[in-house]
Design a protein around this motif. Structure first.
Motif, PDB file in Angstrom:
ATOM      1  N   ARG A   1     -24.584  -5.261  -6.187  1.00 13.06           N
ATOM      2  CA  ARG A   1     -23.688  -5.725  -5.124  1.00 13.06           C
ATOM      3  C   ARG A   1     -24.429  -6.613  -4.131  1.00 13.06           C
ATOM      4  O   ARG A   1     -23.921  -7.661  -3.708  1.00 13.06           O
ATOM      5  N   ALA A   2     -25.647  -6.239  -3.783  1.00  8.43           N
ATOM      6  CA  ALA A   2     -26.432  -7.023  -2.821  1.00  8.43           C
ATOM      7  C   ALA A   2     -26.746  -8.409  -3.366  1.00  8.43           C
ATOM      8  O   ALA A   2     -26.665  -9.412  -2.646  1.00  8.43           O
ATOM      9  N   LEU A   3     -27.099  -8.482  -4.652  1.00 11.14           N
ATOM     10  CA  LEU A   3     -27.414  -9.792  -5.233  1.00 11.14           C
ATOM     11  C   LEU A   3     -26.166 -10.670  -5.296  1.00 11.14           C
ATOM     12  O   LEU A   3     -26.214 -11.866  -4.978  1.00 11.14           O
ATOM     13  N   LEU A   4     -25.038 -10.091  -5.703  1.00 12.94           N
ATOM     14  CA  LEU A   4     -23.793 -10.865  -5.773  1.00 12.94           C
ATOM     15  C   LEU A   4     -23.419 -11.412  -4.393  1.00 12.94           C
ATOM     16  O   LEU A   4     -23.027 -12.571  -4.255  1.00 12.94           O
ATOM     17  N   GLU A   5     -23.572 -10.576  -3.382  1.00 16.58           N
ATOM     18  CA  GLU A   5     -23.238 -11.015  -2.020  1.00 16.58           C
ATOM     19  C   GLU A   5     -24.204 -12.095  -1.542  1.00 16.58           C
ATOM     20  O   GLU A   5     -23.805 -13.058  -0.887  1.00 16.58           O
ATOM     21  N   ALA A   6     -25.481 -11.954  -1.891  1.00 13.15           N
ATOM     22  CA  ALA A   6     -26.482 -12.926  -1.446  1.00 13.15           C
ATOM     23  C   ALA A   6     -26.203 -14.314  -1.988  1.00 13.15           C
ATOM     24  O   ALA A   6     -26.482 -15.328  -1.329  1.00 13.15           O
TER      25      ALA A   6
ATOM     26  N   GLY B   1     -23.072 -15.234  -3.016  1.00 10.88           N
ATOM     27  CA  GLY B   1     -21.653 -15.525  -2.859  1.00 10.88           C
ATOM     28  C   GLY B   1     -20.892 -15.488  -4.159  1.00 10.88           C
ATOM     29  O   GLY B   1     -20.003 -16.316  -4.395  1.00 10.88           O
ATOM     30  N   LEU B   2     -21.214 -14.510  -5.022  1.00  9.72           N
ATOM     31  CA  LEU B   2     -20.623 -14.443  -6.355  1.00  9.72           C
ATOM     32  C   LEU B   2     -19.625 -13.297  -6.469  1.00  9.72           C
ATOM     33  O   LEU B   2     -19.671 -12.321  -5.728  1.00  9.72           O
TER      34      LEU B   2
ATOM     35  N   ARG C   1     -21.676 -21.489 -14.909  1.00  9.27           N
ATOM     36  CA  ARG C   1     -22.541 -22.369 -14.112  1.00  9.27           C
ATOM     37  C   ARG C   1     -22.857 -21.783 -12.733  1.00  9.27           C
ATOM     38  O   ARG C   1     -23.894 -22.101 -12.151  1.00  9.27           O
ATOM     39  N   GLU C   2     -21.982 -20.953 -12.207  1.00  7.25           N
ATOM     40  CA  GLU C   2     -22.220 -20.389 -10.874  1.00  7.25           C
ATOM     41  C   GLU C   2     -23.385 -19.403 -10.866  1.00  7.25           C
ATOM     42  O   GLU C   2     -23.911 -19.064  -9.805  1.00  7.25           O
ATOM     43  N   LEU C   3     -23.793 -18.943 -12.050  1.00  4.43           N
ATOM     44  CA  LEU C   3     -24.912 -18.012 -12.135  1.00  4.43           C
ATOM     45  C   LEU C   3     -26.258 -18.720 -12.252  1.00  4.43           C
ATOM     46  O   LEU C   3     -27.308 -18.073 -12.221  1.00  4.43           O
ATOM     47  N   GLU C   4     -26.244 -20.050 -12.367  1.00  7.97           N
ATOM     48  CA  GLU C   4     -27.503 -20.768 -12.549  1.00  7.97           C
ATOM     49  C   GLU C   4     -28.485 -20.559 -11.398  1.00  7.97           C
ATOM     50  O   GLU C   4     -29.692 -20.403 -11.655  1.00  7.97           O
ATOM     51  N   PRO C   5     -28.054 -20.527 -10.132  1.00 11.86           N
ATOM     52  CA  PRO C   5     -29.038 -20.288  -9.069  1.00 11.86           C
ATOM     53  C   PRO C   5     -29.772 -18.948  -9.224  1.00 11.86           C
ATOM     54  O   PRO C   5     -30.964 -18.856  -8.916  1.00 11.86           O
ATOM     55  N   VAL C   6     -29.074 -17.925  -9.699  1.00 16.74           N
ATOM     56  CA  VAL C   6     -29.706 -16.620  -9.908  1.00 16.74           C
ATOM     57  C   VAL C   6     -30.745 -16.713 -11.024  1.00 16.74           C
ATOM     58  O   VAL C   6     -31.882 -16.244 -10.890  1.00 16.74           O
ATOM     59  N   LEU C   7     -30.363 -17.336 -12.130  1.00 13.70           N
ATOM     60  CA  LEU C   7     -31.275 -17.462 -13.262  1.00 13.70           C
ATOM     61  C   LEU C   7     -32.463 -18.363 -12.906  1.00 13.70           C
ATOM     62  O   LEU C   7     -33.589 -18.114 -13.343  1.00 13.70           O
TER      63      LEU C   7
END
Length: 286
Positions: free
Chosen positions: A13-18, A20-21, A81-87
């Motif tokens: 949850r913390a990563l998703l919020e960080a 904005g996902l 594509r919205e997950l690219e910043p995390v990866l």
């Protein structure tokens, strides 16, 4: 056996919020939040530092981080594509990790090898359920260096993968897959291990590649026979295959040569029977 720092609801949850996902049901996104499941996956995968691992559908990288702790190299394919910043952040923190943005059914084996620094040895993935069965068969066919797959799929897909001849879930997919690999492990995963919980049960299956049991170039021929045999599975194999364009005379001769009753149904035959039948039919055409 190590788990993943992201395999709990709070960290996810913390990563998703960080970033904005939010989860996307259209892409089958249900994030794994159980280290117990991660550890069991890693146990089946049996990775070593010599292994290059291919992962399909890494999401936020929960399983990826566990893979990186044990494998020499990990390359992941992600469609969202919205997950690219995390990866990208994971790649910056882990030199042995790389990723490709795109559809796993369109990315070529050459692109995977280039990103991984060589051809992958093992596929480990919590697969997107809407394409899981297709991904498994495609990569077994097209990436011959893969010696093992450990994949999470919908439970009913796992039933198809594991089915034996005579079982109602045994079909064309099962028989084609069994020409290339055999199931050597399975465990069930309930909805409560994900965030949000999916509406289906899941299972993890390990598939080990079989040695070359078919002559070179004959897989496609055997697969075509399997598809024709199951095309109308309520009919006898003779009627189903003749309706798909096979000559009745050629079929009768091939059935006799293989000791297969033309009145049987496809689901009663083992994968080896289809290989024999395809060989006999090929000889009739030569």
């Amino acid at each position: 056996m190590g788990g993943s720092p992201l395999a709990n609801p709070g960290a996810t949850r913390a990563l998703l919020e960080a970033y904005g996902l939010a989860t996307k049901h259209s892409l089958g996104q249900n994030f794994l939040v159980s280290n117990h499941v991660i550890e069991k996956i890693m146990g089946l995968a049996e990775l070593g530092r010599q292994d290059r691992v291919l992962e399909v559908g890494p999401g936020i990288g929960t399983l990826t981080l566990a893979l990186l702790a044990e494998a020499g190299r990990v390359v992941s394919i992600e469609m969202d594509r919205e997950l690219e910043p995390v990866l990208s952040a994971h790649a910056a923190a882990h030199p042995s990790f790389s990723y490709l943005m795109g559809d796993a059914l369109r990315v070529t084996p050459e692109e995977v090898a280039a990103a991984a620094g060589g051809e992958p040895d093992v596929l480990v993935a919590n697969l997107p359920y809407n394409v899981a069965a297709t991904v498994i068969l495609r990569y077994l066919q097209e990436v011959p260096t893969l010696r093992r797959l450990v994949v999470m799929v919908q439970a009913e897909v796992a039933d198809r993968i594991c089915a034996a001849p005579g079982n109602r879930t045994y079909g064309a997919y099962t028989a084609k897959l069994a020409l290339l690999g055999r199931v050597t492990g399975r465990f069930e995963v309930g909805p409560g291990n994900f965030m949000p919980p999916p509406h289906v049960d899941s299972a993890v299956v390990r598939i080990d590649r079989l040695g070359d049991r078919l002559p070179s170039g004959s897989y496609e021929r055997v697969a075509a026979v399997i598809d024709a045999a199951f095309a109308q599975r309520r009919k006898t194999i003779r009627n189903s295959m003749s309706a798909s364009g096979f000559s009745r005379d050629a079929l009768d001769a091939a059935f006799a040569a293989c000791g297969i009753a033309p009145t049987c149904r496809a689901e009663t035959l083992a994968p080896a029977d289809f290989a024999l039948l395809a060989s006999a039919l090929s000889q009739r055409q030569e």
